[in-house]
Design a protein around this motif. Structure first.
Motif, PDB file in Angstrom:
ATOM      1  N   GLU A  74     -63.480 -19.723 107.026  1.00 22.10           N
ATOM      2  CA  GLU A  74     -63.596 -20.432 108.301  1.00 22.10           C
ATOM      3  C   GLU A  74     -64.398 -19.651 109.343  1.00 22.10           C
ATOM      4  O   GLU A  74     -64.926 -20.240 110.292  1.00 22.10           O
ATOM      5  CB  GLU A  74     -62.210 -20.729 108.881  1.00 22.10           C
ATOM      6  CG  GLU A  74     -61.450 -21.833 108.180  1.00 22.10           C
ATOM      7  CD  GLU A  74     -60.180 -22.172 108.940  1.00 22.10           C
ATOM      8  OE1 GLU A  74     -59.666 -21.305 109.681  1.00 22.10           O
ATOM      9  OE2 GLU A  74     -59.719 -23.314 108.791  1.00 22.10           O
ATOM     10  N   LEU A  75     -64.481 -18.340 109.193  1.00 18.88           N
ATOM     11  CA  LEU A  75     -65.122 -17.515 110.215  1.00 18.88           C
ATOM     12  C   LEU A  75     -66.648 -17.598 110.095  1.00 18.88           C
ATOM     13  O   LEU A  75     -67.191 -17.447 108.988  1.00 18.88           O
ATOM     14  CB  LEU A  75     -64.678 -16.054 110.064  1.00 18.88           C
ATOM     15  CG  LEU A  75     -63.191 -15.776 110.288  1.00 18.88           C
ATOM     16  CD1 LEU A  75     -62.888 -14.296 110.018  1.00 18.88           C
ATOM     17  CD2 LEU A  75     -62.763 -16.149 111.701  1.00 18.88           C
TER      18      LEU A  75
ATOM     19  N   CYS B 206     -59.618  -7.917 118.705  1.00 14.55           N
ATOM     20  CA  CYS B 206     -60.240  -9.241 118.744  1.00 14.55           C
ATOM     21  C   CYS B 206     -60.224  -9.802 120.156  1.00 14.55           C
ATOM     22  O   CYS B 206     -61.169 -10.492 120.573  1.00 14.55           O
ATOM     23  CB  CYS B 206     -59.503 -10.190 117.802  1.00 14.55           C
ATOM     24  SG  CYS B 206     -59.775  -9.879 116.049  1.00 14.55           S
TER      25      CYS B 206
ATOM     26  N   ALA C  75     -55.485 -14.761 115.711  1.00 13.64           N
ATOM     27  CA  ALA C  75     -54.336 -15.605 115.365  1.00 13.64           C
ATOM     28  C   ALA C  75     -53.830 -15.289 113.959  1.00 13.64           C
ATOM     29  O   ALA C  75     -52.612 -15.230 113.714  1.00 13.64           O
ATOM     30  CB  ALA C  75     -54.725 -17.077 115.470  1.00 13.64           C
ATOM     31  N   TYR C  76     -54.764 -15.087 113.034  1.00 11.11           N
ATOM     32  CA  TYR C  76     -54.362 -14.707 111.674  1.00 11.11           C
ATOM     33  C   TYR C  76     -53.609 -13.383 111.675  1.00 11.11           C
ATOM     34  O   TYR C  76     -52.566 -13.248 111.019  1.00 11.11           O
ATOM     35  CB  TYR C  76     -55.594 -14.606 110.769  1.00 11.11           C
ATOM     36  CG  TYR C  76     -55.305 -13.884 109.471  1.00 11.11           C
ATOM     37  CD1 TYR C  76     -54.658 -14.530 108.427  1.00 11.11           C
ATOM     38  CD2 TYR C  76     -55.655 -12.528 109.313  1.00 11.11           C
ATOM     39  CE1 TYR C  76     -54.365 -13.859 107.249  1.00 11.11           C
ATOM     40  CE2 TYR C  76     -55.371 -11.870 108.144  1.00 11.11           C
ATOM     41  CZ  TYR C  76     -54.720 -12.521 107.107  1.00 11.11           C
ATOM     42  OH  TYR C  76     -54.416 -11.846 105.957  1.00 11.11           O
TER      43      TYR C  76
ATOM     44  N   PRO D 221     -64.995 -18.039 119.262  1.00  6.70           N
ATOM     45  CA  PRO D 221     -63.927 -18.629 118.457  1.00  6.70           C
ATOM     46  C   PRO D 221     -63.580 -17.808 117.218  1.00  6.70           C
ATOM     47  O   PRO D 221     -62.435 -17.836 116.757  1.00  6.70           O
ATOM     48  CB  PRO D 221     -64.485 -20.003 118.075  1.00  6.70           C
ATOM     49  CG  PRO D 221     -65.974 -19.871 118.219  1.00  6.70           C
ATOM     50  CD  PRO D 221     -66.178 -18.908 119.342  1.00  6.70           C
ATOM     51  N   ALA D 222     -64.541 -17.096 116.651  1.00  3.29           N
ATOM     52  CA  ALA D 222     -64.260 -16.296 115.464  1.00  3.29           C
ATOM     53  C   ALA D 222     -63.233 -15.205 115.777  1.00  3.29           C
ATOM     54  O   ALA D 222     -62.301 -14.968 114.993  1.00  3.29           O
ATOM     55  CB  ALA D 222     -65.539 -15.669 114.923  1.00  3.29           C
TER      56      ALA D 222
ATOM     57  N   ASP E  99     -54.280 -17.555 101.857  1.00  3.61           N
ATOM     58  CA  ASP E  99     -54.423 -17.763 103.297  1.00  3.61           C
ATOM     59  C   ASP E  99     -55.573 -16.925 103.842  1.00  3.61           C
ATOM     60  O   ASP E  99     -56.387 -17.389 104.654  1.00  3.61           O
ATOM     61  CB  ASP E  99     -53.111 -17.407 103.997  1.00  3.61           C
ATOM     62  CG  ASP E  99     -53.141 -17.677 105.497  1.00  3.61           C
ATOM     63  OD1 ASP E  99     -53.817 -18.638 105.923  1.00  3.61           O
ATOM     64  OD2 ASP E  99     -52.477 -16.935 106.248  1.00  3.61           O
TER      65      ASP E  99
ATOM     66  N   ARG F 246     -61.006 -15.275 118.157  1.00  2.17           N
ATOM     67  CA  ARG F 246     -59.708 -15.912 118.394  1.00  2.17           C
ATOM     68  C   ARG F 246     -59.044 -16.319 117.083  1.00  2.17           C
ATOM     69  O   ARG F 246     -57.823 -16.174 116.914  1.00  2.17           O
ATOM     70  CB  ARG F 246     -59.883 -17.124 119.307  1.00  2.17           C
ATOM     71  CG  ARG F 246     -60.254 -16.765 120.748  1.00  2.17           C
ATOM     72  CD  ARG F 246     -60.105 -17.962 121.672  1.00  2.17           C
ATOM     73  NE  ARG F 246     -61.043 -19.025 121.361  1.00  2.17           N
ATOM     74  CZ  ARG F 246     -62.267 -19.095 121.853  1.00  2.17           C
ATOM     75  NH1 ARG F 246     -62.717 -18.166 122.691  1.00  2.17           N
ATOM     76  NH2 ARG F 246     -63.072 -20.104 121.533  1.00  2.17           N
ATOM     77  N   ARG F 247     -59.824 -16.826 116.154  1.00  3.75           N
ATOM     78  CA  ARG F 247     -59.266 -17.241 114.848  1.00  3.75           C
ATOM     79  C   ARG F 247     -58.740 -16.030 114.097  1.00  3.75           C
ATOM     80  O   ARG F 247     -57.651 -16.080 113.496  1.00  3.75           O
ATOM     81  CB  ARG F 247     -60.359 -17.946 114.039  1.00  3.75           C
ATOM     82  CG  ARG F 247     -59.906 -18.440 112.666  1.00  3.75           C
ATOM     83  CD  ARG F 247     -58.988 -19.628 112.801  1.00  3.75           C
ATOM     84  NE  ARG F 247     -58.547 -20.116 111.501  1.00  3.75           N
ATOM     85  CZ  ARG F 247     -57.453 -19.693 110.862  1.00  3.75           C
ATOM     86  NH1 ARG F 247     -56.684 -18.758 111.408  1.00  3.75           N
ATOM     87  NH2 ARG F 247     -57.125 -20.211 109.691  1.00  3.75           N
ATOM     88  N   LEU F 248     -59.488 -14.950 114.115  1.00  6.04           N
ATOM     89  CA  LEU F 248     -59.051 -13.742 113.425  1.00  6.04           C
ATOM     90  C   LEU F 248     -57.811 -13.157 114.093  1.00  6.04           C
ATOM     91  O   LEU F 248     -56.884 -12.706 113.413  1.00  6.04           O
ATOM     92  CB  LEU F 248     -60.185 -12.715 113.400  1.00  6.04           C
ATOM     93  CG  LEU F 248     -59.899 -11.383 112.708  1.00  6.04           C
ATOM     94  CD1 LEU F 248     -59.487 -11.598 111.258  1.00  6.04           C
ATOM     95  CD2 LEU F 248     -61.126 -10.469 112.794  1.00  6.04           C
TER      96      LEU F 248
ATOM     97  N   VAL G 152     -59.020 -18.205 105.758  1.00  2.32           N
ATOM     98  CA  VAL G 152     -59.466 -17.727 107.068  1.00  2.32           C
ATOM     99  C   VAL G 152     -60.873 -17.159 106.975  1.00  2.32           C
ATOM    100  O   VAL G 152     -61.732 -17.434 107.832  1.00  2.32           O
ATOM    101  CB  VAL G 152     -58.486 -16.670 107.621  1.00  2.32           C
ATOM    102  CG1 VAL G 152     -59.052 -15.982 108.864  1.00  2.32           C
ATOM    103  CG2 VAL G 152     -57.142 -17.305 107.938  1.00  2.32           C
TER     104      VAL G 152
END
Length: 221
Positions: free
Chosen positions: A183-184, A62, A75-76, A68-69, A176, A71-73, A180
């Motif tokens: 949100e992506l 990632c 972090a998960y 941002p997608a 969870d 980065r979000r993934l 996520v």
């Protein structure tokens, strides 16, 4: 308007549920269960020992992407790796309590399950890992399964630590994951890739359970 990604994935997986549940029922049938359960633990050890490295590699992939997608993934994946860290050691303890050892030769379906995700992460897209996790954690053991297996097998309580822990933890983990996923900002092509990964995982997990259920006392399918 497209449905939420989590709903779309759950709908895609619905036809796989009866087949997977039938494989699980065959695995946990009482006849020969004392011999099968340690083989199940050994196969799960093969699978689970790959979980943290796979999540860490996915997070690293990632970081090679933009937006941002990614980065979000990432972090998960970092968070979930910490949640899963050490669970392979739990399985070693369970195996020892059951009087067994890890497989000298890893179960081929367990290798195929994890190995497919390394390929998809490296050569397709890291988001495909969410389909894999959705199937594994969406089919967590029930809260009373460990008690039933302990009563049937006569194995000591120490042989069921991982089963009990995942019965408690995985429900929250899958919630969870779906949060996520929703949100992506996934393209239709990436939604499809997640679904394909999930369907492939469901097929291989079913085959793994059927293989364990059919194995003779010597451990050969």
């Amino acid at each position: 308007m497209n449905p939420p990604a989590s709903l779309a994935l759950r709908t895609t997986l619905t036809p796989t549920t009866p087949v997977l549940r039938a494989a699980v029922a065959s695995l946990w049938r009482p006849e020969g269960l004392r011999q099968r359960y340690p083989r199940y633990l050994a196969a799960m050890h093969t699978l689970v020992r790959a979980s943290v490295p796979l999540l860490e590699r996915t997070a690293a992939r990632c970081a090679e992407l933009e937006g941002p997608a990614a980065r979000r993934l990432a972090a998960y994946c970092v968070r979930h790796a910490e949640e899963e860290r050490g669970h392979d050691l739990w399985l070693l303890d369970d195996l020892a309590a059951a009087g067994a050892r890890p497989d000298a030769v890893p179960h081929p379906f367990a290798v195929a399950l994890a190995g497919a995700q390394y390929y998809r992460t490296e050569h397709e897209h890291p988001v495909t890992l969410l389909g894999y996790i959705a199937v594994l954690e969406g089919n967590a053991p029930g809260p009373r399964l460990a008690d039933r297996l302990a009563a049937t097998t006569g194995l000591p309580e120490g042989a069921f630590r991982t089963l009990r822990a995942h019965a408690e933890l995985d429900g929250g983990h899958v919630d969870d994951l779906y949060h996520v996923l929703d949100e992506l900002p996934l393209t239709p092509a990436l939604r499809t890739a997640v679904s394909v990964s999930a369907l492939h995982t469901a097929n291989l997990l079913t085959r793994l359970f059927l293989s364990l259920a059919a194995a003779d006392p010597g451990g050969q399918p």
